[in-house]
Design an enzyme around this catalytic site. Structure first.
Site, PDB file in Angstrom:
ATOM      1  CD1 TRP A 154      11.723 -27.903  24.950  1.00  0.00           C
ATOM      2  CD2 TRP A 154      13.578 -27.554  23.762  1.00  0.00           C
ATOM      3  NE1 TRP A 154      12.095 -29.106  24.402  1.00  0.00           N
ATOM      4  CE2 TRP A 154      13.231 -28.922  23.661  1.00  0.00           C
ATOM      5  CE3 TRP A 154      14.707 -27.101  23.086  1.00  0.00           C
ATOM      6  CZ2 TRP A 154      13.980 -29.830  22.913  1.00  0.00           C
ATOM      7  CZ3 TRP A 154      15.451 -28.002  22.347  1.00  0.00           C
ATOM      8  CH2 TRP A 154      15.082 -29.353  22.271  1.00  0.00           C
ATOM      9  CG  ASP A 210       2.946 -32.439  20.352  1.00  0.00           C
ATOM     10  OD1 ASP A 210       3.900 -31.636  20.423  1.00  0.00           O
ATOM     11  OD2 ASP A 210       2.804 -33.210  19.381  1.00  0.00           O
ATOM     12  CD  GLU A 213      10.439 -31.917  23.630  1.00  0.00           C
ATOM     13  OE1 GLU A 213      11.393 -32.112  22.849  1.00  0.00           O
ATOM     14  OE2 GLU A 213      10.589 -31.710  24.847  1.00  0.00           O
ATOM     15  CD  GLU A 214       7.510 -32.030  15.843  1.00  0.00           C
ATOM     16  OE1 GLU A 214       8.595 -32.435  15.397  1.00  0.00           O
ATOM     17  OE2 GLU A 214       6.412 -32.454  15.430  1.00  0.00           O
ATOM     18  CD  GLU A 440      14.593 -39.236  18.117  1.00  0.00           C
ATOM     19  OE1 GLU A 440      14.254 -38.623  19.146  1.00  0.00           O
ATOM     20  OE2 GLU A 440      15.063 -38.673  17.106  1.00  0.00           O
TER      21      GLU A 440
END
Length: 597
Positions: A154, A210, A213-214, A440
């Site tokens: 992750w 960030d 999550e990228e 989402e």
């Protein structure tokens, strides 16, 4: 200093001498009919939203069966995508909304809040790929819903979780103090807060992923959340007769760093949401709008340094981010510059082909509602060079100047901004299915809900946006006394450990060996930025490649070795990723011995 706790509501009669919902439309009768339709949607959807949030919280939520008590499930979706996890960030923002609602009078939520406190205390003690309880583990972004560690690959660490959680619990602790339960605040809630603040003090100046999550780098959202948490954490510590080492000392320096994210553009500008990263984006990103609504303080002026919702910089940034989507989606085709459009994360997004999100569209509305509240409190609106393009879209040909509550121009501004904000909520209304379920995302071409269903954060975003619309605001966090930027920005002295990587790798002529991993110092997994190893000790009987790298102390990370050929080919060693935790002491050293696989 005692934290301000008053929950405030704006009444129509008090709002800048005008009714915020009154319009200067060409056909007032039609406009009132549209407004009534939007009001009806909000009334109905608000119940769906609170029910949706509670359904996703263990242990008794209808969609959270099997989750631990107090664990916020991001979404019940378990495939395409699998969001059956609890994210520290999502949970903190959700509970911040619930705690604000509790403070406003919904006493039924207290048992849920107490479950959250207990669950977070448990998670803080869970060792995970980001580290142990005292070696960076609080930066782990997500856990299994039974509060065990998620050990898959992750984007980690993510440093926004601890300050966001601290803020949510500081709100609760403040309510406990004000309602005769200071001992519970000190003995049960403060220990969780204190660990998060200690993490924030220790790691605020280090890079991380960030909130999307990228990308790994320095995040405006994370730093804004850190500044707020340190300010209010220091205040709460004083109230409880506790200590908060480094909180008051480093808060101004965090604020100082956030100023580096402002990018002048012509006479205006925008917030570059992530710096010190390798990625080909403009930096115009909805996470900057999320930052402004998180650090909104009802007692603040329109302060540029903290990017308050009504500040010139925040309004200019709002325009820059919104405008970046105007030509991005088919949904936005033909919509005028004066009107709201569907908002995604950032224009270059490719996740699920890049679509608008419910929570970001609602965030665009929430910032404007918060700005309206602040203008009401200050009694005036200032249009300057930086904010002029934003205001000119609302009131064409407006001139720079300060407009007071007895000004017709102020009335026009307020009316236009309110209409603009309502436009974003109307877009959400248009693309919300009949049952009110908020996913989402919604499709960029036809508005069909996409990605994870019943996203908890989407529901929480609806609650906070519509509360701000109603003039209901949270307690302040002390911004008026914490918005002065130091003349000189300072950062903590590095605390590094010298780590030697020894890798036995048999290579052919023209091949070199590198180490790459989940740290800036190791290239953030980018082969182009990988660290080369030396073959000075290489022999046929011992194919040793070696290098020594200064890495942050007390840091858990994943890494791998790669080969690069003279022709530019990159060869990765086989899975799984390797892992290591650096020593806790500054200026220490350690050695890793590996064999290529």
């Amino acid at each position: 200093m005692h934290l301000p706790r008053a929950w405030e509501t704006v009444t129509a009669a008090a709002t800048l001498g005008v009714v915020l919902g009154a319009g200067a439309a060409a056909n007032p009768a039609n406009r009132l009919k549209c407004r009534a339709t939007l009001d009806q949607f909000i009334d109905t959807e608000s119940q769906v939203a609170i029910d949706g949030v509670l359904a996703n919280i263990g242990a008794d939520g209808a969609e959270a069966q099997g989750a631990a008590a107090g664990a916020v499930v991001a979404s019940p979706s378990r495939t395409d995508p699998d969001y059956w996890y609890t994210w520290t960030r999502d949970a903190a923002l959700t509970y911040k909304a619930l705690i604000e609602r509790f403070i406003a009078g919904d006493s039924s939520l207290q048992s849920k809040i107490d479950d959250y406190v207990s669950a977070q205390a448990t998670l803080q003690g869970v060792s995970n790929p980001s580290g142990g309880p005292d070696s960076g583990g609080l930066g782990e972004p997500k856990f299994n819903v039974d509060l065990t560690a998620f050990t898959g690959s992750w984007g980690r660490p993510q440093r926004d979780g601890p300050p966001l959680r601290a803020t949510a619990l500081i709100l609760y602790a403040g309510w406990l103090v004000d309602n005769g339960e200071a001992s519970k605040a000190a003995d049960t809630v403060w220990p969780v807060i204190a660990k998060d603040l200690d993490y924030t003090v220790r790691y605020w100046n280090e890079t991380g992923y960030d909130l999307w999550e990228e990308v790994s780098g320095s995040s405006f959202f994370t730093l804004s959340a850190s500044h707020r948490a340190l300010v209010e954490g220091a205040a709460l510590a004083s109230t409880l007769d506790k200590t908060c080492p480094g909180c008051a000392e480093w808060a101004p320096q965090v604020l100082c760093f956030t100023q580096d994210f402002w990018v002048p553009e012509g006479d205006s500008g925008y917030i570059d949401s992530n710096i010190n990263v390798r990625e080909g984006r403009t930096g115009k990103d909805a996470n900057s709008i999320l930052s402004s609504i998180h650090t909104f303080d009802p007692a603040s002026d329109c302060t540029d340094s903290t990017f308050q919702p009504c500040s010139s910089r925040a309004l200019a940034n709002h325009k820059a981010v919104v405008d970046s989507f105007r030509s991005e989606y088919s949904l936005n085709a033909g919509i005028s510059q004066r009107d709201a459009v569907a908002i995604g994360r950032y224009a270059e997004d490719v996740y699920y082909d890049g679509n608008p999100w419910y929570l970001t569209t609602l965030a665009a509305a929430e910032q404007l509602y918060a700005a309206l509240y602040q203008w009401n409190q200050t009694g005036s609106i200032t249009v300057d060079t930086v904010s002029l393009p934003f205001f000119n879209d609302r009131v064409p040909n407006i001139a720079k100047g300060t407009y007071t509550s007895d000004s017709a121009t102020l009335t026009s501004i307020v009316d236009a901004v309110r209409t603009y904000a309502d436009g974003f909520v109307s877009i959400v209304q248009t693309y919300t299915p009949r049952d009110g379920a908020l996913a989402e995302q919604y499709d960029r071409n036809d508005g069909t809900p996409l990605s994870a269903r019943d996203l908890t954060w989407s529901y929480a975003a609806f609650l906070t946006a519509t509360e701000r619309r109603a003039g209901v605001v949270p307690p302040g966090w002390g911004e008026p006394g914490a918005n002065t930027v130091p003349d000189l920005c300072e950062a903590p002295a590095p605390c590094d450990a010298a780590i030697t990587f020894n890798a036995r790798v048999t290579t052919n002529l023209g091949e070199d060996v590198f180490v790459v991993g989940a740290l800036t110092e190791l290239g953030n997994w980018a082969p182009a930025d990988a660290v080369p190893l030396s073959a000075d000790g290489y022999t046929s009987s011992d194919p040793l490649w070696s290098t020594t790298v200064d890495l942050p102390a007390a840091r858990s990370f994943e890494y791998k070795y790669i080969k690069k050929t003279s022709g530019g080919e990159v060869v990765w060693e086989s899975d799984p990723n390797r892992g290591f935790t650096t020593p806790t002491d500054c200026d220490s050293a350690d050695t890793i011995n590996d064999t290529w696989r």
